[in-house]
Design a protein around this motif. Structure first.
Motif, short mmCIF file in Angstrom:
data_model
loop_
_atom_site.label_atom_id
_atom_site.label_comp_id
_atom_site.label_asym_id
_atom_site.label_seq_id
_atom_site.Cartn_x
_atom_site.Cartn_y
_atom_site.Cartn_z
N GLY A 175 16.31 31.50 25.88
CA GLY A 175 15.64 32.05 27.05
C GLY A 175 16.57 32.31 28.20
O GLY A 175 17.71 32.75 28.01
N ALA A 176 16.07 32.02 29.40
CA ALA A 176 16.83 32.36 30.61
C ALA A 176 17.29 31.13 31.39
O ALA A 176 18.16 31.24 32.25
N PHE A 177 16.72 29.98 31.09
CA PHE A 177 16.98 28.77 31.87
C PHE A 177 17.86 27.83 31.05
O PHE A 177 17.37 27.02 30.29
N GLU A 178 19.18 27.94 31.19
CA GLU A 178 20.09 27.12 30.40
C GLU A 178 20.06 25.68 30.88
O GLU A 178 19.74 25.40 32.04
N LEU A 179 20.43 24.77 29.98
CA LEU A 179 20.34 23.35 30.29
C LEU A 179 21.20 23.00 31.50
O LEU A 179 20.80 22.18 32.33
N LYS A 180 22.37 23.61 31.64
CA LYS A 180 23.24 23.27 32.77
C LYS A 180 22.57 23.61 34.10
O LYS A 180 22.87 23.00 35.12
N ASP A 181 21.67 24.62 34.09
CA ASP A 181 20.90 24.94 35.29
C ASP A 181 19.67 24.04 35.41
O ASP A 181 19.35 23.56 36.50
N ALA A 182 18.99 23.84 34.29
CA ALA A 182 17.77 23.03 34.30
C ALA A 182 18.05 21.59 34.69
O ALA A 182 17.25 20.95 35.38
N ALA A 183 19.19 21.06 34.26
CA ALA A 183 19.50 19.65 34.50
C ALA A 183 19.54 19.34 35.99
O ALA A 183 19.06 18.28 36.43
N SER A 184 20.06 20.25 36.79
CA SER A 184 20.16 20.00 38.23
C SER A 184 18.79 20.04 38.91
O SER A 184 18.64 19.53 40.02
N GLN A 202 7.26 16.31 22.43
CA GLN A 202 6.33 17.44 22.36
C GLN A 202 5.98 17.94 23.76
O GLN A 202 5.98 19.14 24.04
N GLY A 203 5.68 17.00 24.64
CA GLY A 203 5.40 17.37 26.02
C GLY A 203 6.60 18.01 26.68
O GLY A 203 6.47 18.95 27.47
N LEU A 204 7.77 17.49 26.35
CA LEU A 204 8.99 18.05 26.91
C LEU A 204 9.21 19.49 26.46
O LEU A 204 9.61 20.35 27.26
N ARG A 205 8.93 19.76 25.20
CA ARG A 205 9.06 21.14 24.71
C ARG A 205 8.11 22.07 25.45
O ARG A 205 8.46 23.22 25.77
N THR A 206 6.91 21.58 25.72
CA THR A 206 5.95 22.39 26.49
C THR A 206 6.51 22.69 27.87
O THR A 206 6.48 23.84 28.34
N LEU A 207 7.04 21.67 28.53
CA LEU A 207 7.62 21.86 29.85
C LEU A 207 8.82 22.81 29.79
O LEU A 207 8.98 23.67 30.65
N GLY A 208 9.65 22.64 28.75
CA GLY A 208 10.81 23.51 28.60
C GLY A 208 10.41 24.96 28.46
O GLY A 208 11.03 25.86 29.05
N GLY A 209 9.35 25.22 27.69
CA GLY A 209 8.87 26.59 27.53
C GLY A 209 8.38 27.17 28.84
O GLY A 209 8.62 28.34 29.15
N LEU A 210 7.68 26.34 29.63
CA LEU A 210 7.18 26.80 30.92
C LEU A 210 8.31 27.12 31.89
O LEU A 210 8.23 28.07 32.68
N THR A 211 9.39 26.33 31.83
CA THR A 211 10.51 26.61 32.72
C THR A 211 11.18 27.93 32.35
O THR A 211 11.66 28.65 33.23
N GLN A 212 11.21 28.25 31.07
CA GLN A 212 11.78 29.54 30.65
C GLN A 212 10.97 30.70 31.22
O GLN A 212 11.53 31.70 31.73
N ILE A 213 9.65 30.59 31.16
CA ILE A 213 8.77 31.64 31.70
C ILE A 213 8.98 31.76 33.22
O ILE A 213 9.09 32.87 33.76
N ALA A 214 9.05 30.60 33.89
CA ALA A 214 9.23 30.61 35.34
C ALA A 214 10.56 31.23 35.74
O ALA A 214 10.64 32.00 36.71
#
Length: 241
Positions: A159-168, A187-199
């Motif tokens: 997606g668009a939100f790489e871990l190095k950006d998400a971590a901060s 499982q909940g984390l994957r849901t959150l990760g998907g939502l962050t990509q959309i955002a």
């Protein structure tokens, strides 16, 4: 003529000797710089290990051996190209500052280093994100933590939100997710990760994406009653999203 030749040879030898002297001085200076840098890193590592050993001590407990901590961080750094042992120690400090759990920080220190090396992230950002996963998603095992960070990494690559950006931004994102009732575990984390990509795709910077996701959770919570009357259940019977 013979005298001029001799003088020329003398000057040439002098120049060679001078060049050799300056080259040797330069190499010596570089060597001192390398040694000095290593010494500074050693001091930083020892200082971080010592402070961690003292500050993580519980009431009535003896301090953990700082030398043992230092060796653990050095061993973790050897397995993670480009990562310094002092950075791992300071990452562990950040984890303990959030969770108060030195034993968990020691378990995860190799994971912090490996993920940071693989993703180009800052070790402290990874350690702080791991602390949020530990506390807010109940991810407490080493294998679980590796799976969780791997899931975020692969989502970032796709997606668009790489871990190095998400971590901060993860402290803000995970706190909002916890308030909203996103399920615990990977499982909940994957849901959150998907939502962050959309955002991230809908906004711009990591900071904007985190703020947008936080606002979305707030809006869904405040409008959950209206949505339920319209036949849309935001939360299940357990109060989870």
């Amino acid at each position: 003529a013979q005298q001029r030749t001799s003088e020329g040879r003398t000057r040439a030898i002098g120049r060679l000797a001078s060049d050799a002297m300056f080259a040797g001085a330069g190499a010596f200076g570089v060597g001192l710089g390398i040694v000095g840098g290593a010494a500074r890193e050693g001091v930083r590592l020892q200082d971080a290990s010592s402070r961690l050993a003292i500050n993580a001590r519980g009431a009535g407990q003896s301090a953990v051996d700082a030398t043992a901590l230092r060796r653990e961080f050095e061993a973790a750094a050897l397995q993670a190209p480009g990562i310094k042992a002092a950075d791992i120690a300071e990452g562990a400090q950040g984890f303990v500052a959030k969770t108060g759990d030195l034993a968990a920080a020691r378990r995860f220190s190799g994971t912090f280093a490996t993920v940071a090396s693989a993703t180009g992230s800052d070790v402290q950002d990874i350690a702080n994100a791991s602390a949020d996963l530990f506390q807010k998603f109940d991810i407490t095992g080493v294998n679980e933590m590796r799976e969780a960070l791997a899931a975020l990494t692969f989502q970032g690559k796709a997606g668009a939100f790489e871990l190095k950006d998400a971590a901060s931004q993860f402290a803000k994102i995970s706190a909002a997710a916890e308030r909203f009732g996103v399920a615990k575990g990977t499982q909940g984390l994957r849901t959150l990760g998907g939502l962050t990509q959309i955002a991230k795709e809908a906004t711009g910077s990591p900071e904007q994406a985190a703020s947008a996701l936080e606002a979305t959770f707030r809006q869904l919570t405040s409008k959950s009653g209206d949505l339920k009357r319209a036949g849309v259940n935001v939360f299940d019977e357990k109060g989870q999203a």
